[in-house]
Write a protein that holds these residues in place. Sequence first.
Motif, PDB file in Angstrom:
ATOM      1  N   SER A   1     -32.065  -7.848 -13.069  1.00 15.65           N
ATOM      2  CA  SER A   1     -30.836  -8.543 -12.701  1.00 15.65           C
ATOM      3  C   SER A   1     -29.703  -7.543 -12.583  1.00 15.65           C
ATOM      4  O   SER A   1     -29.756  -6.447 -13.160  1.00 15.65           O
ATOM      5  N   VAL A   2     -28.678  -7.910 -11.816  1.00 15.15           N
ATOM      6  CA  VAL A   2     -27.492  -7.068 -11.696  1.00 15.15           C
ATOM      7  C   VAL A   2     -26.310  -7.962 -11.348  1.00 15.15           C
ATOM      8  O   VAL A   2     -26.457  -8.963 -10.639  1.00 15.15           O
ATOM      9  N   GLU A   3     -25.134  -7.637 -11.891  1.00 20.54           N
ATOM     10  CA  GLU A   3     -23.878  -8.279 -11.502  1.00 20.54           C
ATOM     11  C   GLU A   3     -23.122  -7.335 -10.589  1.00 20.54           C
ATOM     12  O   GLU A   3     -23.041  -6.135 -10.862  1.00 20.54           O
ATOM     13  N   SER A   4     -22.565  -7.873  -9.527  1.00 20.87           N
ATOM     14  CA  SER A   4     -21.953  -7.013  -8.510  1.00 20.87           C
ATOM     15  C   SER A   4     -20.861  -7.764  -7.774  1.00 20.87           C
ATOM     16  O   SER A   4     -20.943  -8.985  -7.612  1.00 20.87           O
ATOM     17  N   PRO A   5     -19.811  -7.078  -7.321  1.00 17.79           N
ATOM     18  CA  PRO A   5     -18.891  -7.706  -6.377  1.00 17.79           C
ATOM     19  C   PRO A   5     -19.653  -8.133  -5.127  1.00 17.79           C
ATOM     20  O   PRO A   5     -20.630  -7.476  -4.731  1.00 17.79           O
ATOM     21  N   GLY A   6     -19.226  -9.224  -4.513  1.00 15.38           N
ATOM     22  CA  GLY A   6     -19.911  -9.710  -3.322  1.00 15.38           C
ATOM     23  C   GLY A   6     -18.940 -10.211  -2.273  1.00 15.38           C
ATOM     24  O   GLY A   6     -17.725 -10.098  -2.414  1.00 15.38           O
ATOM     25  N   GLY A   7     -19.474 -10.791  -1.206  1.00 14.01           N
ATOM     26  CA  GLY A   7     -18.650 -11.267  -0.106  1.00 14.01           C
ATOM     27  C   GLY A   7     -18.017 -10.102   0.627  1.00 14.01           C
ATOM     28  O   GLY A   7     -18.651  -9.075   0.887  1.00 14.01           O
TER      29      GLY A   7
ATOM     30  N   MET B   1       0.839  -1.186   0.000  1.00 11.13           N
ATOM     31  CA  MET B   1       0.000   0.000   0.000  1.00 11.13           C
ATOM     32  C   MET B   1       0.879   1.242   0.000  1.00 11.13           C
ATOM     33  O   MET B   1       1.823   1.336   0.787  1.00 11.13           O
ATOM     34  N   SER B   2       0.557   2.178  -0.852  1.00 11.45           N
ATOM     35  CA  SER B   2       1.384   3.364  -0.995  1.00 11.45           C
ATOM     36  C   SER B   2       1.162   4.370   0.122  1.00 11.45           C
ATOM     37  O   SER B   2       1.991   5.243   0.347  1.00 11.45           O
ATOM     38  N   GLN B   3       0.043   4.269   0.848  1.00 13.57           N
ATOM     39  CA  GLN B   3      -0.240   5.182   1.943  1.00 13.57           C
ATOM     40  C   GLN B   3      -1.035   4.455   3.012  1.00 13.57           C
ATOM     41  O   GLN B   3      -1.580   3.384   2.781  1.00 13.57           O
ATOM     42  N   ALA B   4      -1.083   5.064   4.203  1.00 13.42           N
ATOM     43  CA  ALA B   4      -1.862   4.464   5.274  1.00 13.42           C
ATOM     44  C   ALA B   4      -3.343   4.475   4.911  1.00 13.42           C
ATOM     45  O   ALA B   4      -3.840   5.398   4.272  1.00 13.42           O
ATOM     46  N   MET B   5      -4.023   3.434   5.307  1.00 10.58           N
ATOM     47  CA  MET B   5      -5.439   3.273   5.025  1.00 10.58           C
ATOM     48  C   MET B   5      -6.268   3.609   6.264  1.00 10.58           C
ATOM     49  O   MET B   5      -5.774   3.600   7.388  1.00 10.58           O
ATOM     50  N   ASP B   6      -7.538   3.879   6.042  1.00 14.03           N
ATOM     51  CA  ASP B   6      -8.476   3.948   7.160  1.00 14.03           C
ATOM     52  C   ASP B   6      -8.852   2.537   7.589  1.00 14.03           C
ATOM     53  O   ASP B   6      -8.859   2.227   8.783  1.00 14.03           O
ATOM     54  N   VAL B   7      -9.159   1.675   6.613  1.00 15.20           N
ATOM     55  CA  VAL B   7      -9.592   0.318   6.929  1.00 15.20           C
ATOM     56  C   VAL B   7      -8.976  -0.664   5.939  1.00 15.20           C
ATOM     57  O   VAL B   7      -8.949  -0.413   4.731  1.00 15.20           O
ATOM     58  N   VAL B   8      -8.474  -1.788   6.450  1.00 15.24           N
ATOM     59  CA  VAL B   8      -8.066  -2.928   5.631  1.00 15.24           C
ATOM     60  C   VAL B   8      -9.026  -4.072   5.922  1.00 15.24           C
ATOM     61  O   VAL B   8      -9.234  -4.425   7.090  1.00 15.24           O
ATOM     62  N   VAL B   9      -9.647  -4.630   4.881  1.00 15.02           N
ATOM     63  CA  VAL B   9     -10.590  -5.729   5.061  1.00 15.02           C
ATOM     64  C   VAL B   9     -10.048  -6.976   4.373  1.00 15.02           C
ATOM     65  O   VAL B   9      -9.319  -6.885   3.383  1.00 15.02           O
ATOM     66  N   SER B  10     -10.399  -8.132   4.916  1.00 15.81           N
ATOM     67  CA  SER B  10      -9.943  -9.385   4.321  1.00 15.81           C
ATOM     68  C   SER B  10     -11.034 -10.436   4.437  1.00 15.81           C
ATOM     69  O   SER B  10     -11.764 -10.504   5.430  1.00 15.81           O
ATOM     70  N   GLY B  11     -11.138 -11.241   3.391  1.00 14.71           N
ATOM     71  CA  GLY B  11     -12.134 -12.305   3.367  1.00 14.71           C
ATOM     72  C   GLY B  11     -12.273 -12.843   1.964  1.00 14.71           C
ATOM     73  O   GLY B  11     -11.411 -12.619   1.110  1.00 14.71           O
ATOM     74  N   LEU B  12     -13.367 -13.518   1.705  1.00 18.70           N
ATOM     75  CA  LEU B  12     -13.593 -14.135   0.402  1.00 18.70           C
ATOM     76  C   LEU B  12     -14.410 -13.201  -0.484  1.00 18.70           C
ATOM     77  O   LEU B  12     -15.439 -12.669  -0.061  1.00 18.70           O
ATOM     78  N   VAL B  13     -13.933 -12.994  -1.704  1.00 17.70           N
ATOM     79  CA  VAL B  13     -14.627 -12.156  -2.687  1.00 17.70           C
ATOM     80  C   VAL B  13     -15.388 -13.057  -3.662  1.00 17.70           C
ATOM     81  O   VAL B  13     -14.868 -14.081  -4.107  1.00 17.70           O
ATOM     82  N   PHE B  14     -16.605 -12.657  -3.978  1.00 16.44           N
ATOM     83  CA  PHE B  14     -17.435 -13.378  -4.934  1.00 16.44           C
ATOM     84  C   PHE B  14     -17.832 -12.432  -6.063  1.00 16.44           C
ATOM     85  O   PHE B  14     -17.876 -11.216  -5.890  1.00 16.44           O
ATOM     86  N   GLN B  15     -18.149 -13.015  -7.211  1.00 17.78           N
ATOM     87  CA  GLN B  15     -18.919 -12.305  -8.221  1.00 17.78           C
ATOM     88  C   GLN B  15     -20.372 -12.687  -7.985  1.00 17.78           C
ATOM     89  O   GLN B  15     -20.731 -13.867  -7.991  1.00 17.78           O
ATOM     90  N   ASP B  16     -21.225 -11.701  -7.739  1.00 21.42           N
ATOM     91  CA  ASP B  16     -22.640 -11.965  -7.498  1.00 21.42           C
ATOM     92  C   ASP B  16     -23.458 -11.694  -8.749  1.00 21.42           C
ATOM     93  O   ASP B  16     -23.280 -10.656  -9.412  1.00 21.42           O
ATOM     94  N   LEU B  17     -24.337 -12.606  -9.071  1.00 22.85           N
ATOM     95  CA  LEU B  17     -25.371 -12.386 -10.074  1.00 22.85           C
ATOM     96  C   LEU B  17     -26.696 -12.432  -9.331  1.00 22.85           C
ATOM     97  O   LEU B  17     -27.090 -13.477  -8.800  1.00 22.85           O
TER      98      LEU B  17
END
Length: 317
Positions: A36-42, A1-17
């Motif tokens: 219908s919509v496609e969206s990042p999920g998890g 990361m090039s700069q300090a973050m406010d929040v770092v999150v970690s977990g499983l990412v899905f593609q949601d339909l």
Amino acid sequence: MSQAMDVVVSGLVFQDLVLGLPSAPRPGTEVWATDSVESPGGIANFAVALARLGLRTALAACFGADDLGDRLWDRLTDGEGIDLTLSRKLAGWQTPLTVALAYDNDRALVTRGTPPLLSADELITAPPAARAVAAHVGPWPNEWLAKARAAGCVVFADVGWDPSHQWDPQVLDQLEHCDVFLPNAGEAMSYTRTDTPEQALERLATKVPVVVVSNGADGALALDAATGERVVVPAYPVQAADTTGAGDVFAAGFIAATLWDLPLEQRVRFAALVAALSVTRLGGADAAPRWDDLAAWQAAHPEDHHLQALISAHSGR
């Protein structure tokens, strides 16, 4: 990361339909989706919701080196401004895909996926430079959370659905390294073997300093174990189109409000509002509100003064 973050999150990412349906599908029949919509999920629901609220957000997750993974990666970086320095694209591993069937003000999920080839501990080898971190905990190691807390990060945790229906109470041992736990009522009662959200709240407050239990249309309740402060907030009445990701958006709202040093009741109210607005549209991350959405809601509800100053201060950014 090039700069300090406010929040770092970690977990499983899905593609949601997400498919909006007029009724539940039945074997041997065909149902036409109305939308219908496609969206990042998890865990991406967390990251997108936080970024849209103006927090500098980084995500540590695995993406498949496939078309879905490439699309998600570009969407999160270019479309939402999320830092993916801690994330990895993995050859030979498929990006998880979830189909959400939204009907009757709720949704059912069908997911295709396998466990990622790298754990969060392998992705985050040193405490991240961030004010806070957030993760989905479960029956897997999360030693990075202890390192992050020792380095001064505020640690937020959530849990997801347990497809085994075992709800192993040992998962709650990870709360030893957490400051705030944000389960929904079903998860809270299942893991604590209790019968009501209130009983689950009490049980969880013996394990973590702050517990917030979201309870859908019944609102949310919170308990600060250190001060004894207890908060019950009703849900904001909205017409629900899709509840996918609402719990994650709720948690993101609470995280943001915590970093703004708001009182406990305002933190829960803000979380409830952003979650309520998210369920009025299809999708999890895609439906996470921006400040313009919050300002529009406030303009339509001038009688509600609970968050008026906060929304006014951030609108137009």
